[in-house]
Design a protein around this motif. Structure first.
Motif: not given
Length: 168
Positions: A25-37, A99-107
């Motif tokens: 609501e404040q205009g931010n995007s949010v990155l949420r790292l979790t312990a597991d899927l 975290l491991q889901h964010f460790a992929q090659r993304i352009k």
């Protein structure tokens, strides 16, 4: 706001979802790292219940690609393209996953649309011009294509492993 980081932990139940909604609501995007899927899916479901389904993305597991069906691989790559396009357009998002889901090659181009190189089936191309366009679009020339963002030249044949596609 403005690219700052906020690190929080120890919140239970829906409290973390309420914080996420407040940040959106404040205009931010949010990155949420979790312990597991499983935790990521619970948070996603909680946010969906609050009407945020179009802004919440659960990043796919980059390590399951070889075992997935062609349909599932295309679905995952389409999701990544949708996320990149939304980020370029300034859409506020919640990206969830371990975290491991964010460790992929993304352009991550400066502008996603600038990195598009439309090619039509049967279209005649000038080889040198195409190779220059691929290089300018941050593709890497290799002997054999095996990863996203690579291309190889075999005589008059060009193999390309495009971003957002499950295979070359």
């Amino acid at each position: 706001r403005g690219g700052g980081e906020l690190h929080l932990g120890g919140m239970t139940g829906s409290m973390s979802s309420y914080l996420t909604m407040s940040l959106l609501e404040q205009g931010n995007s949010v990155l949420r790292l979790t312990a597991d899927l499983e935790e990521a899916e619970l948070i996603r479901d909680d946010l969906f219940l609050h009407g945020l389904s179009s802004q919440v993305f659960l990043l796919p597991d980059p390590h399951s690609g070889r075992l997935d069906s062609d349909f599932r691989r295309r679905e995952k790559h389409s999701l990544l393209l949708e996320i990149m396009k939304a980020l370029e357009e300034g859409t506020r998002l919640v990206l969830l996953g371990p975290l491991q889901h964010f460790a992929q090659r993304i352009k991550l181009p400066t502008r996603f649309s600038d990195s598009l190189l439309p090619l039509l089936k049967g279209e005649r191309l000038v080889l040198d011009k195409l190779l220059l366009q691929l290089t300018e679009s941050r593709y890497q020339r290799v002997e054999f294509v095996s990863d996203i963002g690579e291309f190889a030249v075999r005589g008059g044949i060009i193999d390309i492993y495009p971003y957002g596609m499950p295979e070359p």
